[in-house]
Write a protein that holds these residues in place. Structure first.
Motif, PDB file in Angstrom:
ATOM      1  N   LEU A   6       9.575  45.441   9.939  1.00  0.00           N
ATOM      2  CA  LEU A   6      10.860  44.933  10.428  1.00  0.00           C
ATOM      3  C   LEU A   6      10.647  43.954  11.575  1.00  0.00           C
ATOM      4  O   LEU A   6      11.344  42.931  11.668  1.00  0.00           O
ATOM      5  CB  LEU A   6      11.738  46.101  10.878  1.00  0.00           C
ATOM      6  CG  LEU A   6      13.097  45.739  11.484  1.00  0.00           C
ATOM      7  CD1 LEU A   6      13.932  44.925  10.508  1.00  0.00           C
ATOM      8  CD2 LEU A   6      13.844  47.008  11.909  1.00  0.00           C
ATOM      9  N   ALA A   7       9.692  44.246  12.440  1.00  0.00           N
ATOM     10  CA  ALA A   7       9.396  43.350  13.562  1.00  0.00           C
ATOM     11  C   ALA A   7       8.997  41.965  13.063  1.00  0.00           C
ATOM     12  O   ALA A   7       9.474  40.944  13.563  1.00  0.00           O
ATOM     13  CB  ALA A   7       8.282  43.935  14.423  1.00  0.00           C
ATOM     14  N   ALA A   8       8.129  41.932  12.071  1.00  0.00           N
ATOM     15  CA  ALA A   8       7.698  40.649  11.511  1.00  0.00           C
ATOM     16  C   ALA A   8       8.867  39.919  10.864  1.00  0.00           C
ATOM     17  O   ALA A   8       9.010  38.693  10.992  1.00  0.00           O
ATOM     18  CB  ALA A   8       6.582  40.871  10.496  1.00  0.00           C
ATOM     19  N   ALA A   9       9.732  40.664  10.161  1.00  0.00           N
ATOM     20  CA  ALA A   9      10.886  40.049   9.510  1.00  0.00           C
ATOM     21  C   ALA A   9      11.857  39.481  10.540  1.00  0.00           C
ATOM     22  O   ALA A   9      12.392  38.377  10.362  1.00  0.00           O
ATOM     23  CB  ALA A   9      11.599  41.070   8.624  1.00  0.00           C
ATOM     24  N   LEU A  10      12.093  40.224  11.624  1.00  0.00           N
ATOM     25  CA  LEU A  10      12.987  39.736  12.668  1.00  0.00           C
ATOM     26  C   LEU A  10      12.422  38.479  13.329  1.00  0.00           C
ATOM     27  O   LEU A  10      13.157  37.539  13.631  1.00  0.00           O
ATOM     28  CB  LEU A  10      13.228  40.834  13.704  1.00  0.00           C
ATOM     29  CG  LEU A  10      14.143  41.974  13.254  1.00  0.00           C
ATOM     30  CD1 LEU A  10      14.032  43.161  14.217  1.00  0.00           C
ATOM     31  CD2 LEU A  10      15.586  41.508  13.162  1.00  0.00           C
ATOM     32  N   GLY A  11      11.122  38.476  13.543  1.00  0.00           N
ATOM     33  CA  GLY A  11      10.494  37.288  14.115  1.00  0.00           C
ATOM     34  C   GLY A  11      10.644  36.091  13.207  1.00  0.00           C
ATOM     35  O   GLY A  11      10.985  34.991  13.656  1.00  0.00           O
ATOM     36  N   GLY A  19      12.701  41.743  17.444  1.00  0.00           N
ATOM     37  CA  GLY A  19      11.457  42.006  16.749  1.00  0.00           C
ATOM     38  C   GLY A  19      10.424  42.660  17.647  1.00  0.00           C
ATOM     39  O   GLY A  19       9.715  43.580  17.235  1.00  0.00           O
ATOM     40  N   LEU A  20      10.353  42.205  18.890  1.00  0.00           N
ATOM     41  CA  LEU A  20       9.368  42.762  19.813  1.00  0.00           C
ATOM     42  C   LEU A  20       9.653  44.232  20.106  1.00  0.00           C
ATOM     43  O   LEU A  20       8.722  45.036  20.229  1.00  0.00           O
ATOM     44  CB  LEU A  20       9.337  41.961  21.109  1.00  0.00           C
ATOM     45  CG  LEU A  20       8.268  42.383  22.110  1.00  0.00           C
ATOM     46  CD1 LEU A  20       6.867  42.215  21.518  1.00  0.00           C
ATOM     47  CD2 LEU A  20       8.383  41.575  23.399  1.00  0.00           C
TER      48      LEU A  20
END
Length: 260
Positions: A6-11, A19-20
């Motif tokens: 999810l973090a990578a997708a938000l970024g 994301g962070l």
């Protein structure tokens, strides 16, 4: 693992702040459970987000910890780690260090397709290094070669984000060489591609808008430049912090509008 993904997708969607939060939660979980391979991956994701947020020192620290873990688990680091470390150095504004790090890129390992994609990432980074170092002509040439190579590679659809980066870098380089006419179609293409790929409030949209605003000012298009700057400023303002690659163009265009 879901948090890390999810973090990578938000970024990728232009939400590095959120994301962070997810990436650091994943780092905490993997660290507590001593899951070194997963921890390394989560640290790399966090580093990418730190770079976008302008927190280059924290990005470098996360990448260094990931490097140690990769060497422990895999017996070495891959080229993607070299490219990320180079990107972190550029985010610090250290073109010399970025160039030194990129010299460690071997281009070996992985499938043929992965090697090809990595080589395109390297080429775009080389163009960005030259642009940051003040060599606009070399930067434009490198970015152009990378962009044309990606479009002809058969992977153009999947490489659209990187192609837009190459177009943006070449456009900026053409502008700095005094050729707004050559820069405009590249910058318009970069903005159009990013408008398809990212949400309207993505910093990447703001970056392309500001590049086009510089082009407008170079061609006496002040009214259009003002509209683009206002839209870009609204995007930048909704993020708590952003990398210099997003904030410096805004300051530069504002100064140029003010005649400084």
């Amino acid at each position: 693992s879901v948090r890390r993904t999810l973090a990578a997708a938000l970024g990728a969607a232009g939400e590095p702040d959120d994301g962070l939060v997810q990436a650091l939660a994943a780092v905490k979980t993997f660290r507590e459970r001593t899951m070194d391979a997963h921890l390394s991956s989560a640290l790399v994701t966090a580093a990418d987000l730190f770079v976008d947020l302008g927190r280059a020192a924290e990005a470098s620290a996360a990448l260094e910890e990931a490097r140690v873990l990769q060497e422990r688990v895999k017996g070495g680091i891959d080229d993607l780690h070299v490219l990320r470390s180079t990107r972190a150095a550029l985010a610090r504004g250290d073109a010399e260090q970025a160039r030194a790090l990129l010299a460690g890129y071997s281009g070996d390992g992985g499938t043929q397709e992965r090697r090809m994609v990595s080589s395109f990432h390297r080429a775009v980074l080389e163009a960005e290094i030259e642009l940051q170092d003040g060599d606009a002509e070399t930067s434009a040439s490198l970015a152009n070669t990378a962009g044309e190579g990606m479009r002809a590679s058969g992977l153009a659809h999947d490489l659209r984000p990187l192609i837009s980066d190459a177009d943006l870098i070449e456009g900026w380089a053409r502008l700095r060489s005094g050729s707004a006419i050559a820069a405009r179609p590249l910058l318009e293409e970069a903005l159009a591609t990013r408008a398809e790929l990212y949400p309207p409030d993505s910093p990447k949209i703001a970056q392309a808008l500001l590049a086009l605003a510089e082009c407008d000012l170079a061609q006496e298009g002040r009214a259009e430049a003002v509209r683009r700057v206002e839209r870009a400023a609204a995007i930048v303002a909704r993020h708590r912090s952003l990398a210099l690659r997003y904030t410096e163009p805004l300051e530069r265009v504002r100064a140029r509008r003010a005649g400084k």
